[in-house]
Design a protein around this motif. Structure first.
Motif, mmCIF file in Angstrom:
data_model
loop_
_atom_site.group_PDB
_atom_site.id
_atom_site.type_symbol
_atom_site.label_atom_id
_atom_site.label_comp_id
_atom_site.label_asym_id
_atom_site.label_seq_id
_atom_site.Cartn_x
_atom_site.Cartn_y
_atom_site.Cartn_z
ATOM 1 N N ARG A 1 0.845 -1.185 0.000
ATOM 2 C CA ARG A 1 0.000 0.000 0.000
ATOM 3 C C ARG A 1 0.883 1.238 0.000
ATOM 4 O O ARG A 1 1.959 1.238 0.583
ATOM 5 C CB ARG A 1 -0.879 0.031 1.250
ATOM 6 N N SER A 2 0.432 2.284 -0.621
ATOM 7 C CA SER A 2 1.216 3.513 -0.700
ATOM 8 C C SER A 2 0.878 4.477 0.419
ATOM 9 O O SER A 2 1.494 5.518 0.555
ATOM 10 C CB SER A 2 0.977 4.198 -2.045
ATOM 11 N N GLY A 3 -0.116 4.168 1.214
ATOM 12 C CA GLY A 3 -0.523 5.060 2.290
ATOM 13 C C GLY A 3 -1.622 6.013 1.878
ATOM 14 O O GLY A 3 -2.010 6.887 2.639
ATOM 15 N N GLY A 4 -2.153 5.854 0.695
ATOM 16 C CA GLY A 4 -3.246 6.709 0.243
ATOM 17 C C GLY A 4 -4.552 6.322 0.899
ATOM 18 O O GLY A 4 -4.610 5.440 1.754
ATOM 19 N N PRO A 5 -5.643 6.978 0.514
ATOM 20 C CA PRO A 5 -6.932 6.675 1.139
ATOM 21 C C PRO A 5 -7.378 5.253 0.819
ATOM 22 O O PRO A 5 -7.140 4.750 -0.270
ATOM 23 C CB PRO A 5 -7.884 7.704 0.530
#
Length: 58
Positions: free
Chosen positions: A24-28
């Protein structure tokens, strides 16, 4: 090139995609229902239309 690196390099046709499948990239997150997003979007459209009409811009 060793035998283990040769097999790991050819294990998946696109190694970058194989690694990114679970990262995951840490986005929503996409866990919430999209109804709130649609409602907010259409509310913004309605408010903008009322503003344009009141100001006589169209």
């Amino acid at each position: 090139m060793t035998a283990t690196s040769a097999t790991s390099a050819t294990a998946h046709p696109n190694p970058a995609r194989a690694r990114s499948a679970g990262t995951r990239s840490g986005g929503p997150s996409d866990d919430r229902p999209k109804m709130l997003e649609h409602l907010a979007g259409w509310t913004l459209v309605a408010v903008l239309a009322m503003l344009v009409t009141q100001l006589g811009l169209l």
